[in-house]
Structure formats: C-alpha cells, structure tokens
Design a protein around this motif. Structure first.
Motif, mmCIF file in Angstrom:
data_model
loop_
_atom_site.group_PDB
_atom_site.id
_atom_site.type_symbol
_atom_site.label_atom_id
_atom_site.label_comp_id
_atom_site.label_asym_id
_atom_site.label_seq_id
_atom_site.Cartn_x
_atom_site.Cartn_y
_atom_site.Cartn_z
ATOM 1 N N PRO A 1 0.828 -1.206 0.000
ATOM 2 C CA PRO A 1 0.000 0.000 0.000
ATOM 3 C C PRO A 1 0.860 1.252 0.000
ATOM 4 O O PRO A 1 2.092 1.181 -0.006
ATOM 5 N N GLY A 2 0.204 2.394 0.020
ATOM 6 C CA GLY A 2 0.918 3.651 0.180
ATOM 7 C C GLY A 2 1.366 4.262 -1.130
ATOM 8 O O GLY A 2 1.084 3.773 -2.219
ATOM 9 N N GLY A 3 2.100 5.357 -0.989
ATOM 10 C CA GLY A 3 2.500 6.128 -2.149
ATOM 11 C C GLY A 3 1.376 7.033 -2.613
ATOM 12 O O GLY A 3 0.229 6.911 -2.169
ATOM 13 N N GLU A 4 1.699 7.954 -3.469
ATOM 14 C CA GLU A 4 0.714 8.910 -3.971
ATOM 15 C C GLU A 4 0.598 8.814 -5.485
ATOM 16 O O GLU A 4 1.579 8.610 -6.185
ATOM 17 N N MET A 5 -0.625 8.986 -5.974
ATOM 18 C CA MET A 5 -0.861 9.033 -7.405
ATOM 19 C C MET A 5 -0.627 10.448 -7.899
ATOM 20 O O MET A 5 -1.130 11.407 -7.303
ATOM 21 N N HIS A 6 0.136 10.584 -8.978
ATOM 22 C CA HIS A 6 0.403 11.920 -9.517
ATOM 23 C C HIS A 6 -0.840 12.456 -10.220
ATOM 24 O O HIS A 6 -1.446 11.779 -11.050
ATOM 25 N N THR A 7 -1.216 13.678 -9.881
ATOM 26 C CA THR A 7 -2.389 14.292 -10.501
ATOM 27 C C THR A 7 -2.086 15.702 -11.008
ATOM 28 O O THR A 7 -2.993 16.438 -11.361
ATOM 29 N N GLY A 8 -0.816 16.076 -11.058
ATOM 30 C CA GLY A 8 -0.453 17.441 -11.439
ATOM 31 C C GLY A 8 -0.207 17.597 -12.925
ATOM 32 O O GLY A 8 -0.790 16.906 -13.756
ATOM 33 N N GLY A 9 0.708 18.513 -13.262
ATOM 34 C CA GLY A 9 0.969 18.847 -14.651
ATOM 35 C C GLY A 9 1.506 17.681 -15.460
ATOM 36 O O GLY A 9 2.271 16.857 -14.962
ATOM 37 N N GLU A 10 1.110 17.633 -16.727
ATOM 38 C CA GLU A 10 1.471 16.520 -17.586
ATOM 39 C C GLU A 10 2.927 16.554 -18.041
ATOM 40 O O GLU A 10 3.638 15.554 -17.959
ATOM 41 N N VAL A 11 3.385 17.701 -18.530
ATOM 42 C CA VAL A 11 4.715 17.757 -19.134
ATOM 43 C C VAL A 11 5.789 17.421 -18.103
ATOM 44 O O VAL A 11 6.724 16.660 -18.379
ATOM 45 N N SER A 12 5.669 17.971 -16.917
ATOM 46 C CA SER A 12 6.668 17.702 -15.884
ATOM 47 C C SER A 12 6.634 16.235 -15.454
ATOM 48 O O SER A 12 7.674 15.666 -15.081
ATOM 49 N N PHE A 13 5.479 15.616 -15.499
ATOM 50 C CA PHE A 13 5.348 14.221 -15.096
ATOM 51 C C PHE A 13 5.768 13.266 -16.210
ATOM 52 O O PHE A 13 6.156 12.132 -15.953
ATOM 53 N N ALA A 14 5.687 13.717 -17.453
ATOM 54 C CA ALA A 14 6.002 12.858 -18.594
ATOM 55 C C ALA A 14 7.406 12.269 -18.488
ATOM 56 O O ALA A 14 7.616 11.091 -18.784
ATOM 57 N N ASP A 15 8.368 13.070 -18.090
ATOM 58 C CA ASP A 15 9.749 12.627 -17.997
ATOM 59 C C ASP A 15 9.887 11.501 -16.974
ATOM 60 O O ASP A 15 10.485 10.464 -17.257
ATOM 61 N N ARG A 16 9.307 11.695 -15.785
ATOM 62 C CA ARG A 16 9.392 10.681 -14.727
ATOM 63 C C ARG A 16 8.722 9.380 -15.145
ATOM 64 O O ARG A 16 9.254 8.280 -14.957
ATOM 65 N N SER A 17 7.528 9.503 -15.700
ATOM 66 C CA SER A 17 6.756 8.326 -16.079
ATOM 67 C C SER A 17 7.446 7.549 -17.191
ATOM 68 O O SER A 17 7.541 6.315 -17.155
ATOM 69 N N ALA A 18 7.964 8.254 -18.192
ATOM 70 C CA ALA A 18 8.631 7.599 -19.318
ATOM 71 C C ALA A 18 9.907 6.886 -18.881
ATOM 72 O O ALA A 18 10.211 5.776 -19.345
ATOM 73 N N LYS A 19 10.676 7.510 -18.002
ATOM 74 C CA LYS A 19 11.917 6.890 -17.532
ATOM 75 C C LYS A 19 11.638 5.625 -16.725
ATOM 76 O O LYS A 19 12.392 4.657 -16.797
ATOM 77 N N LEU A 20 10.536 5.626 -15.978
ATOM 78 C CA LEU A 20 10.171 4.425 -15.219
ATOM 79 C C LEU A 20 9.764 3.304 -16.171
ATOM 80 O O LEU A 20 10.132 2.141 -15.965
ATOM 81 N N LEU A 21 9.009 3.629 -17.217
ATOM 82 C CA LEU A 21 8.652 2.619 -18.209
ATOM 83 C C LEU A 21 9.909 2.091 -18.904
ATOM 84 O O LEU A 21 10.034 0.880 -19.140
ATOM 85 N N ALA A 22 10.836 2.968 -19.220
ATOM 86 C CA ALA A 22 12.082 2.541 -19.865
ATOM 87 C C ALA A 22 12.863 1.588 -18.965
ATOM 88 O O ALA A 22 13.454 0.601 -19.442
ATOM 89 N N GLU A 23 12.862 1.858 -17.673
ATOM 90 C CA GLU A 23 13.545 0.973 -16.725
ATOM 91 C C GLU A 23 12.918 -0.419 -16.753
ATOM 92 O O GLU A 23 13.624 -1.438 -16.761
#
Length: 278
Positions: free
Chosen positions: A67-89
């Motif tokens: 459990p735990g952690g937070e779901m990102h609900t903010g700006g798309e462009v700033s989150f795109a980098d984090r999300s894409a790098k995690l998928l790449a990993e």
C-alpha cells in the motif's frame, strides 16, 4: 478488472489476494514476469503464489501487500519525464523475456483483433446501441488499426496499462507499479505510444496533450539510449490514439462526459500526421 482483498496470514504477514476472470495460463505468465521485475528491484508487489482456479473462469493468486504512495495528478509535461523513464527501466528489465504466453492484449491496446472487426469482441459493450458512437471515432479507429497492421516490428513484453492511476510515488521517487495482469506482447514502439497518450490518466481516462506525449516519447528514447526508426516513430504516434479511441467509444455508449472524445476531436489530425497518415 479484478477484485483485491487484504489477507492477514500467519505465514506471510499481510498479503494481497487477487481474483479475476482470466485463464490460469495467461495469469501464470504475468506472475512469472512480475516476479522477474520484483527480483530485479523494480517497484512492484512480489507474487507469492502461482495462479489457481477458484472456480471455472475465476483465477486467484497472492502477492505482497504494497500500500501507500501517492498518485500523480499534477501537470502533464513535468510528469512525462518521470513516467517515461520508469517505463524505460521496466522495458530494460524485461527485454530478454519471450513475448509468448500473454495472449491477446486488453481492449484498450487491441487494435487488430483476429476476428477482423474494428473493435475486439466484448459481449456487454457490443450489445449496446453502436449508433451512439460518432462516425469520426470509428473512422479514426479504422485508420489507426490499418496503419498499425502495416508494421512488421518485433514483439516484446511490456506493461499495457501505463496510466497514472496504476503508479504510486513517494517524494518524487517510484513507490509501486500496479496492474500486472495488463502485461502485453506488442512492438516496443506501440507500447510506448499507447503509454504516451494515456500516462496522465487518473480516475477519468483521457488523452495527454501532444506536447506531453512528445516529451514522454523523447524521455523514453533518452533513457533507453537509442532513437526510434522512422517506422517506429510513426507506430508510436498511431498507437498513442488507441486507448483514447477505446475510451471515447465507451463514453459514447455509456453516455459519460466526453473527456476522451473531445480530446480526440482536437488532437487526432496532428497525431495521425505524425503517424504518417496522409
């Protein structure tokens, strides 16, 4: 798509028990791949059992409780980098895995069903009044389906529901990736493309902005240390539309607010242009 229960076990402490309608063979393969990701240190629950039949058509398994952690609900462009790098990993971890055993992708990733129809079969959805779906949604879907059918890219294993609602973060760092039943065997470019359109979706799925999708695609390539070929770039942009098309159809049939439907109206022409569609 599944029911999850918290179970306090004397042997394993607290575990998550999942029950869903599926086949034991497919879920067994998903659990095997999920376990490989967990063993590699990827942020996800670790399967504790195999897949068993609870009753005909219902598959049950157990995994660590995360459990735990937070779901990102903010700006798309700033989150795109984090999300894409995690998928790449994740794709880096799974790159040696065989794409066999995963069966057909879920409907929001299934742009070429073997039935030859436009949409993958779904008795509940197919029984609704299809005239409620605007013709331009069908037209875009046909174009995307035909464009992706032209490709001859190799299949790989990847996560097929890369939405913000399935990711959890702590202080900007990845905490948990959920929904491992949605693993798919598709070309890498189409997995990335679908994710680039859907990555910002939370409770109400939509289509990310073109700027955000572009950032996602660029960040993914940078993290993987390679550039997509021309064929892959076009497949990326074609696949970016399919989850939104699936959702727009659902919005129309169930008469929900037209979130994905409106986004498609504004973005489809440019995304199709980038997909190499005249």
């Amino acid at each position: 798509m599944s029911h999850q229960f918290r179970y306090d076990s004397d042997e394993q402490d607290t575990v998550a028990v999942k029950v869903r309608s599926d086949s034991t063979d497919r879920i067994s393969r998903c659990l095997q791949i999920q376990r490989i990701a967990a063993d590699a240190g990827f942020p996800c629950a670790r399967p504790l059992t195999g897949a068993d039949l609870l009753e005909p058509g219902l598959v049950i398994s157990a995994e660590t409780w995360l459990p735990g952690g937070e779901m990102h609900t903010g700006g798309e462009v700033s989150f795109a980098d984090r999300s894409a790098k995690l998928l790449a990993e994740l794709m880096e971890i799974l790159q040696s895995q065989s794409p066999t055993g995963l069966g057909a992708p879920p409907p929001w990733m299934h742009w070429n069903p073997p039935t030859g129809g436009l949409w993958p079969p779904n008795p509940v959805v197919d029984a609704l009044d299809q005239d409620l779906v605007p013709e331009h949604v069908h037209a875009i879907a046909r174009t995307v389906s035909q464009r992706l059918a032209q490709g001859r890219l190799p299949l790989v294993v990847g996560h097929g529901d890369w939405e913000s609602q399935n990711l959890r973060w702590q202080e900007g760092l990845p905490w948990a990736v959920h929904d491992w039943d949605s693993l798919v065997a598709l070309p890498e470019a189409t997995i990335v493309g679908a994710a680039s359109g859907a990555f910002a979706s939370t409770a109400i799925p939509t289509l990310a902005t073109i700027e955000s999708s572009e950032k996602f695609i660029d960040s993914y390539q940078q993290a993987r240390g390679r550039q997509f070929s021309q064929e892959e770039r076009e497949a990326v942009w074609a696949a970016s539309l399919w989850p939104a098309l699936h959702n727009a159809r659902g919005e129309s049939l169930f008469q929900s607010p037209p979130v994905a439907l409106d986004a498609l109206m504004w973005q489809a022409p440019e995304r199709l242009r980038r997909a190499g569609v005249p």
